[in-house]
Write a protein that holds these residues in place. Structure first.
Motif, PDB file in Angstrom:
ATOM      1  N   TYR A 149      74.577  27.942   3.722  1.00 13.68           N
ATOM      2  CA  TYR A 149      73.652  27.239   4.126  1.00 13.68           C
ATOM      3  C   TYR A 149      72.070  27.313   3.573  1.00 13.68           C
ATOM      4  O   TYR A 149      71.436  26.343   3.261  1.00 13.68           O
ATOM      5  N   LEU A 150      71.855  28.646   3.868  1.00 17.59           N
ATOM      6  CA  LEU A 150      70.465  29.062   3.277  1.00 17.59           C
ATOM      7  C   LEU A 150      70.229  28.684   2.058  1.00 17.59           C
ATOM      8  O   LEU A 150      69.224  28.282   1.566  1.00 17.59           O
ATOM      9  N   ALA A 151      71.511  28.971   1.090  1.00 14.37           N
ATOM     10  CA  ALA A 151      70.944  28.695  -0.308  1.00 14.37           C
ATOM     11  C   ALA A 151      70.835  27.028  -0.669  1.00 14.37           C
ATOM     12  O   ALA A 151      70.114  26.840  -1.281  1.00 14.37           O
ATOM     13  N   SER A 152      71.624  26.319   0.439  1.00 17.72           N
ATOM     14  CA  SER A 152      71.577  24.862   0.067  1.00 17.72           C
ATOM     15  C   SER A 152      70.201  24.379   0.685  1.00 17.72           C
ATOM     16  O   SER A 152      69.544  23.612  -0.030  1.00 17.72           O
ATOM     17  N   LEU A 153      69.855  24.890   1.743  1.00 12.52           N
ATOM     18  CA  LEU A 153      68.523  24.532   2.366  1.00 12.52           C
ATOM     19  C   LEU A 153      67.326  25.062   1.428  1.00 12.52           C
ATOM     20  O   LEU A 153      66.389  24.262   1.124  1.00 12.52           O
ATOM     21  N   LEU A 154      67.353  26.117   0.707  1.00 12.86           N
ATOM     22  CA  LEU A 154      66.371  26.496  -0.373  1.00 12.86           C
ATOM     23  C   LEU A 154      66.400  25.618  -1.516  1.00 12.86           C
ATOM     24  O   LEU A 154      65.370  25.180  -2.005  1.00 12.86           O
ATOM     25  N   ALA A 155      67.473  25.630  -2.155  1.00 12.98           N
ATOM     26  CA  ALA A 155      67.700  24.675  -3.347  1.00 12.98           C
ATOM     27  C   ALA A 155      67.390  23.047  -2.920  1.00 12.98           C
ATOM     28  O   ALA A 155      66.646  22.682  -3.999  1.00 12.98           O
ATOM     29  N   ASN A 156      67.967  22.593  -2.014  1.00 11.32           N
ATOM     30  CA  ASN A 156      67.843  21.052  -2.016  1.00 11.32           C
ATOM     31  C   ASN A 156      66.509  20.960  -1.289  1.00 11.32           C
ATOM     32  O   ASN A 156      65.600  19.914  -1.674  1.00 11.32           O
ATOM     33  N   GLY A 157      66.003  21.644  -0.602  1.00  8.16           N
ATOM     34  CA  GLY A 157      64.648  21.609   0.113  1.00  8.16           C
ATOM     35  C   GLY A 157      63.777  21.614  -0.806  1.00  8.16           C
ATOM     36  O   GLY A 157      62.623  20.814  -0.755  1.00  8.16           O
ATOM     37  N   THR A 158      63.590  22.576  -1.739  1.00  9.43           N
ATOM     38  CA  THR A 158      62.888  22.808  -2.867  1.00  9.43           C
ATOM     39  C   THR A 158      62.664  21.385  -3.711  1.00  9.43           C
ATOM     40  O   THR A 158      61.549  20.830  -4.032  1.00  9.43           O
ATOM     41  N   VAL A 159      63.898  20.914  -3.915  1.00  7.87           N
ATOM     42  CA  VAL A 159      63.765  19.824  -4.873  1.00  7.87           C
ATOM     43  C   VAL A 159      63.213  18.563  -4.268  1.00  7.87           C
ATOM     44  O   VAL A 159      62.489  17.732  -4.764  1.00  7.87           O
ATOM     45  N   ILE A 160      63.368  18.213  -2.858  1.00  6.86           N
ATOM     46  CA  ILE A 160      62.914  17.221  -2.180  1.00  6.86           C
ATOM     47  C   ILE A 160      61.558  17.494  -1.990  1.00  6.86           C
ATOM     48  O   ILE A 160      60.650  16.334  -2.161  1.00  6.86           O
ATOM     49  N   ASP A 189      73.025  15.888   0.245  1.00 12.75           N
ATOM     50  CA  ASP A 189      73.682  17.205   0.490  1.00 12.75           C
ATOM     51  C   ASP A 189      73.420  18.133   1.289  1.00 12.75           C
ATOM     52  O   ASP A 189      73.978  18.818   2.193  1.00 12.75           O
ATOM     53  N   LEU A 190      71.990  18.134   1.728  1.00 14.09           N
ATOM     54  CA  LEU A 190      71.383  18.937   2.812  1.00 14.09           C
ATOM     55  C   LEU A 190      71.815  18.555   4.111  1.00 14.09           C
ATOM     56  O   LEU A 190      72.117  19.335   4.971  1.00 14.09           O
ATOM     57  N   LEU A 191      71.571  17.267   4.306  1.00 13.06           N
ATOM     58  CA  LEU A 191      72.152  16.622   5.694  1.00 13.06           C
ATOM     59  C   LEU A 191      73.644  17.062   5.892  1.00 13.06           C
ATOM     60  O   LEU A 191      74.152  17.348   7.206  1.00 13.06           O
ATOM     61  N   PHE A 192      74.426  17.038   4.907  1.00 15.31           N
ATOM     62  CA  PHE A 192      75.907  17.203   5.122  1.00 15.31           C
ATOM     63  C   PHE A 192      76.176  18.608   5.616  1.00 15.31           C
ATOM     64  O   PHE A 192      76.812  18.895   6.309  1.00 15.31           O
ATOM     65  N   ASP A 193      75.512  19.656   4.687  1.00 14.16           N
ATOM     66  CA  ASP A 193      75.336  20.879   5.169  1.00 14.16           C
ATOM     67  C   ASP A 193      75.022  21.383   6.497  1.00 14.16           C
ATOM     68  O   ASP A 193      75.364  22.165   6.944  1.00 14.16           O
ATOM     69  N   THR A 194      74.187  20.596   6.946  1.00 14.28           N
ATOM     70  CA  THR A 194      73.445  20.778   8.254  1.00 14.28           C
ATOM     71  C   THR A 194      74.461  20.117   9.423  1.00 14.28           C
ATOM     72  O   THR A 194      74.175  20.962  10.491  1.00 14.28           O
ATOM     73  N   ILE A 195      75.143  19.310   9.176  1.00 16.39           N
ATOM     74  CA  ILE A 195      75.928  18.600  10.312  1.00 16.39           C
ATOM     75  C   ILE A 195      77.294  19.377  10.422  1.00 16.39           C
ATOM     76  O   ILE A 195      77.996  19.066  11.279  1.00 16.39           O
ATOM     77  N   THR A 196      77.438  20.319   9.281  1.00 12.26           N
ATOM     78  CA  THR A 196      78.776  21.099   9.372  1.00 12.26           C
ATOM     79  C   THR A 196      78.568  22.514   9.407  1.00 12.26           C
ATOM     80  O   THR A 196      79.396  23.232  10.286  1.00 12.26           O
ATOM     81  N   ASN A 254      74.095  21.430  -7.808  1.00 15.45           N
ATOM     82  CA  ASN A 254      73.259  20.144  -8.164  1.00 15.45           C
ATOM     83  C   ASN A 254      72.155  20.205  -8.591  1.00 15.45           C
ATOM     84  O   ASN A 254      71.441  20.127  -9.378  1.00 15.45           O
ATOM     85  N   PRO A 255      71.120  21.145  -7.619  1.00 12.41           N
ATOM     86  CA  PRO A 255      69.767  21.089  -7.576  1.00 12.41           C
ATOM     87  C   PRO A 255      69.572  22.105  -9.180  1.00 12.41           C
ATOM     88  O   PRO A 255      68.804  21.762  -9.731  1.00 12.41           O
TER      89      PRO A 255
END
Length: 324
Positions: A34-45, A69-76, A286-287
């Protein structure tokens, strides 16, 4: 079997065969994902929104993909992590809401992949007409349409499953509430629900996938004919990388939906592991594939990083001067 009051609570089991002593290590891996997704996708956005030089069609599409992608990871992921740490349960309405969002965001991903393939088709195959056909406004409206249309199919699954609540067993042997998992809890006949959602799922998967495959085949063929060897190899590598990512997104889903429809049964822990692979790994990949290998974004990231670093150094020097 649970009594009627217990049915109001839905228990996400996660990995059914996982022993309690492994709850913490597994949940920590999920937290890292989750932290990796938050960092990668958050950086892109952040970069796409912040830098005007990235306000271009392709980057707008990538930002929408990162957002989904980030929303999906956040709700699961936080929900299943909380289950392993604190034994948190869900109410049936909460489970339905999560199911709606899971299918909504997965469908949005599918449509955005299709939009991305169409964008690449016009950029490579129709370069002289690209700017007149694919503008920021056109892409923004197209992304908005993807989000809206995706909600229709997800809402259909939500309405149908809300008519078949669980009346006994209340444990979901996976990481999240999905249509397959929620339907399995119902005591009434759900054959119509299964057939309808299966038809919707196949449409959502195969229609975008057909556009994607056709687009990339055309792109690769045009590049092979018109480009020199070096450019051809580079473009071929890029296209095949994109196709691999999309295959990871589409192929396991088609397999899982088809297996459920024909009644194939697999090891429960293996099912959850496969779900993790095709749900979360692409959200981190993806990012990297679409953005961090892109020169414009990497240069923007470097300038952003250097600017933050300069601000940090300046603040440190200022604080040192005040202290003296």
């Amino acid at each position: 079997m649970a009594n009627q009051s217990d049915v109001l609570k839905i228990i996400l089991v996660g990995f059914p065969g996982l022993k309690e002593e492994y709850y913490v290590p597994v949940s920590l891996v999920m937290l890292l994902l989750y932290l990796a997704s938050l960092l990668a996708n958050g950086t892109v956005i952040t970069l796409v929104v912040w830098k005007k030089n990235l306000h271009k069609p392709m980057y707008i599409i990538i930002a929408n993909l990162a957002c989904a992608d980030l929303l999906f990871d956040t709700i699961t992921l936080p929900k299943i992590i909380a289950k392993y740490w604190f034994g948190v349960t869900m109410t049936f309405p909460e489970c339905l809401l999560q199911m709606f969002l899971v299918h909504y965001l997965n469908t949005t991903d599918s449509y955005i992949f299709m939009l991305m393939a169409i964008d690449r088709y016009f950029a490579i195959c129709k370069p002289l007409r690209y700017s007149s056909i694919i503008s920021n406004k056109v892409v923004a409206i197209s992304c908005w349409v993807c989000w809206v249309v995706a909600s229709v199919t997800a809402l259909t699954a939500l309405i149908m499953n809300s008519q078949a609540p669980p009346c006994g067993y209340n444990r979901i042997n996976t990481l999240m509430c999905t249509n397959i998992a929620v339907t399995a809890l119902a005591c009434k006949d759900v054959s119509i629900i299964k057939k309808t959602t299966f038809a919707f799922s196949m449409f959502i998967l195969f229609v975008p996938l057909s556009f994607i495959i056709l687009s990339y085949i055309t792109i690769i063929n045009i590049i092979r004919v018109s480009a020199n060897k070096e450019n051809w190899q580079k473009a071929f590598y890029t296209c095949t990388t994109h196709l691999c990512v999309m295959t990871v997104h589409y192929a396991p889903r088609v397999f899982v939906y088809t297996a459920n429809e024909v009644g194939l049964v697999f090891n429960a822990d293996l099912n959850v592991f496969i779900l993790c692979l095709y749900s979360y790994i692409p959200h981190i990949a993806n990012p990297i594939i679409y953005c961090l290998r892109n020169k414009a974004i990497t240069q923007t990231y470097r300038s952003f990083y250097l600017r933050i670093k300069k601000i940090g150094v300046r603040d440190h020097l200022s604080s040192s001067t005040v202290t003296k």
